[in-house]
Design an enzyme around this catalytic site. Structure first.
Site, mmCIF file in Angstrom:
data_model
loop_
_atom_site.group_PDB
_atom_site.id
_atom_site.type_symbol
_atom_site.label_atom_id
_atom_site.label_comp_id
_atom_site.label_asym_id
_atom_site.label_seq_id
_atom_site.Cartn_x
_atom_site.Cartn_y
_atom_site.Cartn_z
ATOM 1 N N HIS A 131 0.845 -1.198 0.000
ATOM 2 C CA HIS A 131 0.000 0.000 0.000
ATOM 3 C C HIS A 131 0.875 1.241 0.000
ATOM 4 C CE1 HIS A 131 -3.134 2.859 1.108
ATOM 5 N NE2 HIS A 131 -4.026 1.914 0.833
ATOM 6 N N HIS A 132 0.447 2.251 -0.747
ATOM 7 C CA HIS A 132 1.259 3.463 -0.889
ATOM 8 C C HIS A 132 1.399 4.234 0.424
ATOM 9 C CE1 HIS A 132 3.462 6.391 -3.084
ATOM 10 N NE2 HIS A 132 2.955 6.072 -4.257
ATOM 11 N N SER A 133 0.528 3.974 1.386
ATOM 12 C CA SER A 133 0.649 4.660 2.678
ATOM 13 C C SER A 133 1.911 4.233 3.420
ATOM 14 C CB SER A 133 -0.584 4.370 3.542
ATOM 15 O OG SER A 133 -0.684 2.989 3.819
#
Length: 431
Positions: A70-72
């Protein structure tokens, strides 16, 4: 939302499907498998990463490992640093890979009146360019949209299942063009001049050339005689087509050592420290392929004398803190939806690396969730460069043909650079 400490259970993150090693069309299978992963949202009740090990032999590797993150968790620079820290040199299994460092040379720090005047002039240019770029950023959010074209996705295309395809090209070819064009970029840091060469101009120039070839064909196919008109110029006279180009805005450029990024008080933080610039692409057919490189170089030199990337990230953060997640998401989505292409170029390991004793043949990062019909990632690794496409199949049903155009454009640019270099050498000998 906030991070919650938890115990990692590997069985919830590592997946090894039972596959037939003699499966038909293994490369197509891998593309389908990765595409299908984008149909399922990540489980927010566990750490947001997965590893899928596909024991099928493809054209480029004996097996494929798919990391879904996930880009987070982090941006390209963070995740590349993590990858390097998790691997070892193939030539020396006990040694960590070499961390890529931006090469800088030719710095000047003179106290003469001349250099003070020059520095003041470029500070003024920096302020002017930043102001203009930020106004264009706001205009893009409010009303300024790209021309509708065969590769322009709908605002809702971020919800469409993406198709992924990649092509491995020679990094040495790109360096050859860079050196032949003598491409230099000038930065002003305080009152110090820093000059260094970059391959980003070549990659983005080849992307512009490849998109021009692809669009010319698509416009030709819309005509009655179709393919018969591909050799002609079928491009509209006025076509606004812009790319969102992502940029690492950390204090130190390039990829940093993982331990240094995680150290307390480090200027180069782990996570997301990525801004973006809105870069206009010139879609045209040039008789001289090097013209695409010259155009991109000129625009990039101006963009480098702008703090656009450093402004877009904190501005989005300020909107997030002031108006909430929905407002920040609407801002980013609208700006991205009003452009046509997303582009990212990340440098990787300088030598071949191994992951738990398994040599890595290639790296092919990509992403999804953006309102673009075409997302282009370029990743260097040793002497190779991987060009990865994530496309909306409703808009770009033939990603491999687009890759052909990108690869052929790079070859034409290389041939023109070699020809130019040979002609210049011959001219010098005659003199």
């Amino acid at each position: 939302m906030k991070w919650t400490p938890t115990t990692v259970k590997l069985e919830n993150h590592v997946f090894v499907p039972n596959l037939d090693p003699n499966i038909d069309h293994p490369d197509q299978f891998v593309e389908d498998y990765v595409s299908n992963l984008t149909k399922t949202p990540m489980d927010l009740s566990k750490p947001l990463w997965e590893i899928h090990l596909l024991n099928v032999k493809t054209l480029d590797a004996e097996a494929v490992g798919v990391f879904r993150v996930h880009h987070s968790i982090g941006d390209g620079a963070s995740l590349t640093s993590l990858l390097i820290a998790s691997t070892r040199k193939t030539s020396d299994p006990e040694a960590l890979p070499t961390v890529p460092i931006k090469k800088r040379a030719g710095s000047t720090n003179s106290n003469t009146i001349f250099w003070w005047l020059v520095s003041i002039w470029f500070v003024l240019r920096l302020i002017w360019n930043t102001s203009v770029d930020f106004m264009l950023f706001l205009a893009t959010f409010l009303f300024l949209k790209d021309t509708q074209s065969p590769i322009k996705g709908a605002p809702s295309c971020d919800l469409i299942t993406k198709r992924f395809a990649y092509r491995i090209v020679s990094l040495d070819d790109i360096k050859l063009v860079k050196n032949a064009m003598n491409m230099m970029i000038f930065f002003l840091v305080g009152l110090v001049w820093i000059i260094f060469q970059t391959i980003n101009d070549v990659v983005l120039g080849a992307t512009q050339a490849g998109l021009s070839r692809y669009l010319n064909r698509r416009y030709a196919e819309d005509e009655k005689d179709g393919e018969a008109r591909v050799e002609n110029n079928n491009l509209p006279e006025s076509l606004r087509l812009r790319a969102i180009v992502f940029a690492n805005i950390r204090a130190t450029s390039g990829i940093q050592d993982m331990a240094e990024m995680m150290a307390k008080g480090s200027k180069d933080k782990w996570g997301n420290e990525v801004g973006y610039v809105i870069f206009p692409l010139t879609i045209a057919l040039h008789g001289d392929p090097l013209e695409h490189i010259r155009e991109v170089k000129a625009k990039m030199e101006r963009k480098k004398l702008s703090l656009e990337a450093q402004c877009t990230f904190p501005f989005s953060c300020r909107v997030l803190k002031t108006f909430g997640v929905k407002a920040a998401a609407a801002l980013t989505h609208t700006v991205f939806a009003n452009t046509t292409v997303a582009f990212s170029n990340v440098c990787g390991p300088l030598e071949e690396i191994s992951f738990f004793g398994h040599s890595i043949a290639f790296l092919a990062p990509s992403g999804y969730g953006l309102p673009h019909a075409i997302i282009i990632h370029c990743q260097s690794y040793a002497d190779k460069m991987t060009i990865v496409l994530a496309v909306d199949p409703n808009v770009v049903p033939d990603p491999h043909r687009l890759l052909d155009d990108l690869e052929e454009s790079l070859q034409l640019i290389k041939d023109a650079a070699l020809k130019k270099g040979s002609s210049k050498l011959l001219s010098e000998k005659e003199d």
